[in-house]
Design a protein around this motif. Structure first.
Motif, PDB file in Angstrom:
ATOM      1  N   UNK A  31       0.840  -1.204   0.000  1.00 16.17           N
ATOM      2  CA  UNK A  31       0.000   0.000   0.000  1.00 16.17           C
ATOM      3  C   UNK A  31       0.866   1.241   0.000  1.00 16.17           C
ATOM      4  N   UNK A  32       0.389   2.245  -0.717  1.00 14.42           N
ATOM      5  CA  UNK A  32       1.045   3.560  -0.634  1.00 14.42           C
ATOM      6  C   UNK A  32      -0.026   4.634  -0.766  1.00 14.42           C
ATOM      7  N   UNK A  37      -1.353  -1.598  -4.316  1.00 15.84           N
ATOM      8  CA  UNK A  37      -0.699  -2.016  -5.560  1.00 15.84           C
ATOM      9  C   UNK A  37      -0.700  -3.537  -5.552  1.00 15.84           C
ATOM     10  N   UNK A  38      -1.566  -4.087  -6.391  1.00 16.25           N
ATOM     11  CA  UNK A  38      -1.872  -5.503  -6.274  1.00 16.25           C
ATOM     12  C   UNK A  38      -0.666  -6.390  -6.568  1.00 16.25           C
ATOM     13  N   UNK A  39      -0.749  -7.558  -6.028  1.00 17.28           N
ATOM     14  CA  UNK A  39       0.300  -8.549  -6.239  1.00 17.28           C
ATOM     15  C   UNK A  39       0.431  -8.823  -7.738  1.00 17.28           C
ATOM     16  N   UNK A  40       1.661  -8.879  -8.219  1.00 13.37           N
ATOM     17  CA  UNK A  40       1.901  -9.184  -9.628  1.00 13.37           C
ATOM     18  C   UNK A  40       2.479 -10.600  -9.719  1.00 13.37           C
ATOM     19  N   UNK A  41       2.313 -11.255 -10.866  1.00 16.10           N
ATOM     20  CA  UNK A  41       2.749 -12.650 -10.968  1.00 16.10           C
ATOM     21  C   UNK A  41       4.260 -12.810 -11.161  1.00 16.10           C
ATOM     22  N   UNK A  42       5.004 -12.219 -10.250  1.00 11.59           N
ATOM     23  CA  UNK A  42       6.468 -12.347 -10.265  1.00 11.59           C
ATOM     24  C   UNK A  42       6.927 -12.747  -8.868  1.00 11.59           C
ATOM     25  N   UNK A  43       7.906 -13.610  -8.790  1.00 16.13           N
ATOM     26  CA  UNK A  43       8.492 -13.900  -7.480  1.00 16.13           C
ATOM     27  C   UNK A  43      10.012 -13.909  -7.564  1.00 16.13           C
ATOM     28  N   UNK A  44      10.617 -13.214  -6.615  1.00 16.97           N
ATOM     29  CA  UNK A  44      12.075 -13.112  -6.623  1.00 16.97           C
ATOM     30  C   UNK A  44      12.656 -14.418  -6.073  1.00 16.97           C
ATOM     31  N   UNK A  45      13.490 -15.047  -6.876  1.00 15.14           N
ATOM     32  CA  UNK A  45      14.095 -16.321  -6.437  1.00 15.14           C
ATOM     33  C   UNK A  45      15.587 -16.167  -6.132  1.00 15.14           C
ATOM     34  N   UNK A  46      16.134 -15.006  -6.521  1.00 16.48           N
ATOM     35  CA  UNK A  46      17.549 -14.783  -6.225  1.00 16.48           C
ATOM     36  C   UNK A  46      17.784 -13.275  -6.167  1.00 16.48           C
ATOM     37  N   UNK A 287       8.884   9.563   0.360  1.00 20.36           N
ATOM     38  CA  UNK A 287       9.117  10.297  -0.895  1.00 20.36           C
ATOM     39  C   UNK A 287       9.450   9.316  -2.022  1.00 20.36           C
ATOM     40  N   UNK A 288      10.050   8.177  -1.643  1.00 19.38           N
ATOM     41  CA  UNK A 288      10.392   7.138  -2.628  1.00 19.38           C
ATOM     42  C   UNK A 288       9.242   6.159  -2.861  1.00 19.38           C
ATOM     43  N   UNK A 289       8.114   6.369  -2.181  1.00 18.32           N
ATOM     44  CA  UNK A 289       6.900   5.541  -2.325  1.00 18.32           C
ATOM     45  C   UNK A 289       7.004   4.153  -1.696  1.00 18.32           C
ATOM     46  N   UNK A 290       7.869   4.004  -0.687  1.00 21.59           N
ATOM     47  CA  UNK A 290       7.848   2.756   0.084  1.00 21.59           C
ATOM     48  C   UNK A 290       6.627   2.784   1.009  1.00 21.59           C
ATOM     49  N   UNK A 291       6.027   1.620   1.247  1.00 22.38           N
ATOM     50  CA  UNK A 291       4.883   1.596   2.168  1.00 22.38           C
ATOM     51  C   UNK A 291       5.329   1.861   3.608  1.00 22.38           C
ATOM     52  N   UNK A 310      19.173   5.324  -2.754  1.00 18.99           N
ATOM     53  CA  UNK A 310      19.635   4.544  -3.909  1.00 18.99           C
ATOM     54  C   UNK A 310      18.517   3.793  -4.605  1.00 18.99           C
ATOM     55  N   UNK A 311      17.375   3.679  -3.948  1.00 19.23           N
ATOM     56  CA  UNK A 311      16.350   2.739  -4.412  1.00 19.23           C
ATOM     57  C   UNK A 311      15.572   3.246  -5.630  1.00 19.23           C
ATOM     58  N   UNK A 312      14.990   2.291  -6.317  1.00 21.54           N
ATOM     59  CA  UNK A 312      14.017   2.595  -7.365  1.00 21.54           C
ATOM     60  C   UNK A 312      12.669   2.735  -6.654  1.00 21.54           C
ATOM     61  N   UNK A 313      11.889   3.787  -6.937  1.00 28.71           N
ATOM     62  CA  UNK A 313      10.593   3.910  -6.255  1.00 28.71           C
ATOM     63  C   UNK A 313       9.699   2.702  -6.549  1.00 28.71           C
ATOM     64  N   UNK A 314       9.273   1.982  -5.512  1.00 23.38           N
ATOM     65  CA  UNK A 314       8.472   0.769  -5.750  1.00 23.38           C
ATOM     66  C   UNK A 314       7.235   1.029  -6.614  1.00 23.38           C
ATOM     67  N   UNK A 315       6.577   2.171  -6.413  1.00 18.12           N
ATOM     68  CA  UNK A 315       5.355   2.425  -7.190  1.00 18.12           C
ATOM     69  C   UNK A 315       5.689   2.572  -8.680  1.00 18.12           C
ATOM     70  N   UNK A 316       6.781   3.245  -8.987  1.00 18.04           N
ATOM     71  CA  UNK A 316       7.186   3.390 -10.394  1.00 18.04           C
ATOM     72  C   UNK A 316       7.517   2.016 -10.983  1.00 18.04           C
ATOM     73  N   UNK A 317       8.247   1.220 -10.215  1.00 24.12           N
ATOM     74  CA  UNK A 317       8.613  -0.122 -10.681  1.00 24.12           C
ATOM     75  C   UNK A 317       7.377  -0.997 -10.857  1.00 24.12           C
TER      76      UNK A 317
END
Ligand SMILES: C[S@@+](CC[C@H](N)C(=O)[O-])C[C@H]1O[C@@H](n2cnc3c(N)ncnc32)[C@H](O)[C@@H]1O
Length: 340
Positions: A31-32, A37-46, A287-291, A310-317
């Protein structure tokens, strides 16, 4: 919950993962500012990064864990199979703001780190990759670095779309401009893909005041001393004007220097009742849109600023990742055998 197609999620490997802005954005389910921001069909494995502080933040926020590792020590064949590679490769040497010492672009050691992405792409051949970098990448080395980088990605077997996106046009309270490079192994995916359209029209951009924590106004530690102000005024009387933020607008770009913000620098600061105040790490994360639920206080405040800046704004990503879902049919699971 979410729309994991046929229960299959695309597997993601994330190099230079930092505290996980890209990783949170691609997985979704956060949430922001009252929006889910709904779950997307991606999962980080590494995931891997060589900064033990950023990784500590990462590991306290995600179920899967990232490794503290220099990507140059990673053997690509040992990375688990994945469908999409992420890499917000280090940007210092491409950045326009890092002109002193002069911009070295890809001639600098750090500028060469994107080759690590290229090596993984050559070996693992994921269906997609997403790279992210500062705007200065487009003009680094008198404009020579960017075409060279794109050529390297093409030589690794990818069709490339790239675009400069402004986070403030996607509901992030920050005018952060970043180049996104999206690579496609299959021409069909490349042909179908479109970058997301801005979600906020001029009048509806998220304002800085929406993410300011007024309780910080009560704590002296966030305010600059009179000595710092006098020092700044001695250097140049009206120099402060550019950096004091208009809270009715999205904020200027925050950087990893925020821990060392001084009134003589170019980092954004607040003016509260005539007094100069720095952002708290939580405000920087906002400001970076982290929840709000994103944990930061597992490392010192200085380290929090650095990782968040350093981060990429999660909402933009999230919007870029969602465009992959929207335009490219993601039903096809990766067929490792195909690639052999
Ligand atoms: C632009 S930041 C990435 C931000 C991250 N993608 C995010 O969204 O939060 C670049 C990252 O590269 C990491 N890094 C720099 N050199 C590295 C190396 N040789 N090996 C691994 N990570 C490195 C830094 O620690 C930093 O976290």
């Amino acid at each position: 919950m979410g729309k994991a197609i046929g229960n299959k999620k695309l597997k993601v490997a994330s190099l230079f993962c930092g505290c996980g802005g890209m990783d949170l954005g691609i997985q979704g389910d956060f949430n922001f500012l009252g929006k889910h921001f709904e779950e997307l069909p991606f999962e980080v494995v590494y995931a891997a990064d060589n900064d033990s502080y950023a990784t500590a933040i990462y590991n306290s926020n995600f179920e899967h864990k990232c490794e503290i590792k220099d990507v140059r020590d990673i053997v690509p064949s040992e990375i688990p199979d994945h469908d999409i590679l992420l890499g917000g490769f280090p940007c210092q040497s491409f950045s326009i703001s890092a002109q002193n010492p002069p911009r070295l672009g890809y001639k600098d050691e750090r500028g060469k780190l994107f080759f690590e992405l290229v090596n993984v792409l050559k070996e693992k051949k994921p269906r997609f990759f997403i790279g992210e970098n500062v705007k200065g990448l487009l003009s680094a080395n008198k404009g020579k670095a960017f075409p060279m980088i794109i050529k390297e990605f093409e030589n690794a077997g990818y069709h490339i779309h790239y675009k400069l996106l402004n986070a403030s046009e996607f509901g992030v309270p920050q005018k952060r401009e970043r180049v996104f490079i999206v690579g496609f192994r299959e021409f069909d995916d490349y042909f179908k893909f479109r970058f997301p359209q801005p979600t906020t029209l001029n009048g509806s951009k998220v304002k800085l005041k929406q993410v300011i924590d007024s309780s910080a106004d009560l704590e002296d530690k966030w305010f600059f001393s009179q000595r710092a102000i006098d020092g700044m005024l001695r250097v140049r009387e009206k120099m402060n004007k550019g950096r004091v933020q208009d809270i009715e607008q999205p904020c200027n770009t925050i950087s990893s220097h925020l821990a060392k913000v001084s009134l003589n620098g170019t980092d954004p600061v607040l003016m509260v009742d005539g007094k100069y105040r720095r952002f708290t790490p939580r405000e920087a994360a906002n400001i970076q849109s982290f929840p709000k639920s994103f944990k930061l206080d597992v490392v010192s405040e200085n380290r929090q600023y650095r990782a968040i800046g350093n981060a990429v704004p999660p909402v933009l990503m999230w919007h870029v990742s969602n465009a992959l879902i929207k335009y490219c049919s993601v039903e096809k699971p990766k067929d490792v055998e195909d690639k052999k």
